[in-house]
Design an enzyme around this catalytic site. Structure first.
Site: not given
Length: 261
Positions: A120-121, A124, A182
């Site tokens: 997920h990070e 980004h 997100e």
């Protein structure tokens, strides 16, 4: 006449700043990537100098193993640091830097759940969300002074710049990613962990554990800087079949991560 020239220049700037995210979303990217990467490097160095780094060999090996599996799918050299911190947090910064808090390692049950957070990070970073936020801010109000501000984290401008990079909570400033960011990071992260051979279904269990921990009063820095929306699990489930297909392809190709907590 001057107004016409201004509008022409503004239009040209806007058009030159148009970009497309990995999911096909239109973005306004104004800042040079090398400058944003440099800001990420400076922020990470500052964090390493001011926050205790874990010496737990087992934690470090576990985090390195999981992160390596995912970063192999995106390329480049990534630095991974485990910080001695009980809060449930992890982050990735422009410039290929990954930080994992020891509290998060304590929380997860297995490699797949940690992969969900790290994926997920990294999502980004791949989507250039930090650049997008910085670009919007510089275009609207502060100009290129934001670039220099990160070198002075004690100032209000410096704190704002660091917050936009995604590490604002470290400096008392929380600037959450938007709902769009997100959702995008969730989707990209799910695919990344699956391509590396991790079980994407564990992403659901991870978010359920985070939600449960927050109700128990544990400090969830990750969820304070990355707001949990009610639609998060629904979004992951919508993409799960595709992710499972990617995982099956990875397993067939011999990608079988074996990271022991």
């Amino acid at each position: 006449m001057l107004k016409k020239i201004f509008l022409t220049v503004s239009a040209s700037l806007f058009l030159s700043a148009c970009a497309t995210s990995p999911t096909g979303r239109s973005q306004f990217i104004y800042m040079p990537d090398n400058q944003v990467n440099q800001m990420g490097l400076q922020a990470f160095d500052s964090m390493k100098s001011k926050n205790p780094i874990s010496t737990n060999a087992r934690y470090n090996q576990f985090a390195q193993c999981v992160a390596y599996g995912i970063t192999q799918e995106v390329g480049g050299q990534w630095e991974v640091v485990v910080f001695e911190d009980d809060t449930l947090n992890a982050f990735a910064l422009p410039g290929n830097k990954i930080g994992v808090h020891s509290g998060l390692i304590d929380l997860v049950d297995n490699q797949d759940q940690l992969a969900a957070v790290i994926g997920h990070e990294i999502g980004h970073v791949l989507s250039r969300h930090s650049n997008e936020r910085l670009s919007q801010e510089t275009a609207v109000s502060t100009g290129l002074s934001m670039v220099q501000a990160v070198t002075q984290p004690q100032t209000a401008m410096g704190q704002t710049a660091l917050g936009m990079l995604g590490v604002g909570a470290q400096y008392g400033v929380i600037l959450p990613y938007s709902r769009i960011h997100e959702t995008e990071a969730d989707t990209i992260g799910l695919d990344l962990m699956a391509k590396a051979g991790f079980d994407p279904r564990q992403s659901i269990n991870l978010w359920l554990k985070m939600d449960q921990a927050s109700k128990g009063g544990q400090p969830i820095e990750f969820m304070s800087t990355h707001p949990a929306h009610a639609s998060r699990i629904d979004n992951l489930n919508q993409h799960m079949n595709q992710a499972l297909q990617l995982q099956q392809q990875a397993l067939s190709a011999g990608k079988r991560p074996n990271c022991v907590k």
